[in-house]
Design a protein around this motif. Structure first.
Motif, PDB file in Angstrom:
ATOM      1  N   LEU A  19      36.454   9.239  76.470  1.00  0.00           N
ATOM      2  CA  LEU A  19      36.474   9.896  77.660  1.00  0.00           C
ATOM      3  C   LEU A  19      36.452  11.407  76.990  1.00  0.00           C
ATOM      4  O   LEU A  19      35.830  12.218  77.944  1.00  0.00           O
ATOM      5  CB  LEU A  19      37.909   9.742  78.220  1.00  0.00           C
ATOM      6  CG  LEU A  19      38.091  10.418  79.526  1.00  0.00           C
ATOM      7  CD1 LEU A  19      36.945  10.100  80.560  1.00  0.00           C
ATOM      8  CD2 LEU A  19      39.415   9.969  80.385  1.00  0.00           C
ATOM      9  N   ARG A  27      34.498  12.772  83.577  1.00  0.00           N
ATOM     10  CA  ARG A  27      36.077  13.167  83.420  1.00  0.00           C
ATOM     11  C   ARG A  27      36.662  13.814  84.693  1.00  0.00           C
ATOM     12  O   ARG A  27      38.037  13.454  84.993  1.00  0.00           O
ATOM     13  CB  ARG A  27      36.036  14.355  82.187  1.00  0.00           C
ATOM     14  CG  ARG A  27      35.974  13.931  80.705  1.00  0.00           C
ATOM     15  CD  ARG A  27      36.302  14.709  79.767  1.00  0.00           C
ATOM     16  NE  ARG A  27      36.026  16.150  80.038  1.00  0.00           N
ATOM     17  CZ  ARG A  27      34.803  16.618  79.701  1.00  0.00           C
ATOM     18  NH1 ARG A  27      33.903  15.844  79.005  1.00  0.00           N
ATOM     19  NH2 ARG A  27      34.451  18.008  79.977  1.00  0.00           N
ATOM     20  N   SER A  31      40.325  10.213  85.378  1.00  0.00           N
ATOM     21  CA  SER A  31      41.564  11.086  84.968  1.00  0.00           C
ATOM     22  C   SER A  31      42.926   9.995  84.517  1.00  0.00           C
ATOM     23  O   SER A  31      42.643   9.157  84.983  1.00  0.00           O
ATOM     24  CB  SER A  31      41.762  12.027  85.939  1.00  0.00           C
ATOM     25  OG  SER A  31      42.348  11.364  87.083  1.00  0.00           O
ATOM     26  N   THR A 161      35.035   3.326  78.595  1.00  0.00           N
ATOM     27  CA  THR A 161      36.105   3.999  79.543  1.00  0.00           C
ATOM     28  C   THR A 161      36.200   2.941  80.466  1.00  0.00           C
ATOM     29  O   THR A 161      35.510   2.003  80.947  1.00  0.00           O
ATOM     30  CB  THR A 161      35.253   5.202  79.889  1.00  0.00           C
ATOM     31  OG1 THR A 161      36.285   6.067  80.524  1.00  0.00           O
ATOM     32  CG2 THR A 161      34.058   4.998  80.796  1.00  0.00           C
TER      33      THR A 161
END
Length: 173
Positions: A19, A27, A31, A161
């Motif tokens: 990330l 990003r 979050s 991610t």
């Protein structure tokens, strides 16, 4: 959850580093309130998870196909027929990307290189007996000719991610 504390630590470090080196756009979407920790991810990714698996042809063209994904010890494991196009692609070019999506609720995106766990003419991975027992338990002892019909892979991620739309909803599942 089958992960050791060390595997969870490595997975969390990978998630954090991935990330951190992602674009500002990504990003802004993923979050703290829209992602999962490594520990929570391993609690959510249980059983078989359908993967959209991307491989590359000899001409450098992307190909995407489905695969049964099993998230074990912080890595995706999946299989296919030894005669499948994706098996040929991965034998020649082991780079792969995988995405597991659950509607708008969850997205797990992974890029890395695959390891063949049960090569036809070579030594299997050291943990292949453990993994084979897991797969036979999941699919059934007689589901395949486990030596000749299927080839299994482990995707060693260099980037991963996780997007989670609603952490409370995933917590309830």
């Amino acid at each position: 959850m089958r992960e050791t504390p060390e595997e969870l630590k490595e997975l969390q470090a990978l998630l954090d580093a991935s990330l951190a080196r992602s674009t500002s756009h990504l990003r802004s979407i993923i979050s703290g309130e829209h992602t999962l920790t490594a520990e929570r991810l391993t609690q959510v990714l249980t059983g078989m998870c359908t993967l959209a698996l991307s491989t590359v042809t000899a001409a450098g063209e992307p190909r995407i196909s489905g695969a049964d994904g099993h998230f074990l010890h912080g890595k995706w494991h999946f299989g296919t027929a030894r005669s499948a196009a994706k098996a040929r692609h991965l034998a020649a070019r082991p780079a792969a990307s995988a995405a597991h999506l659950r509607g708008e609720d969850l997205g797990v995106f992974t890029h890395g290189k695959v390891e063949i766990l049960n090569p036809r003419d070579g030594e299997p991975a050291a943990d292949w007996p453990y993994l084979l027992a897991y797969f036979k338990d999941f699919y059934g002892e007689d589901a395949f000719d486990w030596d000749d019909d299927v080839v299994y892979y482990r995707l060693h991620p260099h980037w991963m991610t996780v997007y989670a739309a609603d952490l409370a909803k995933l917590t309830a599942s």
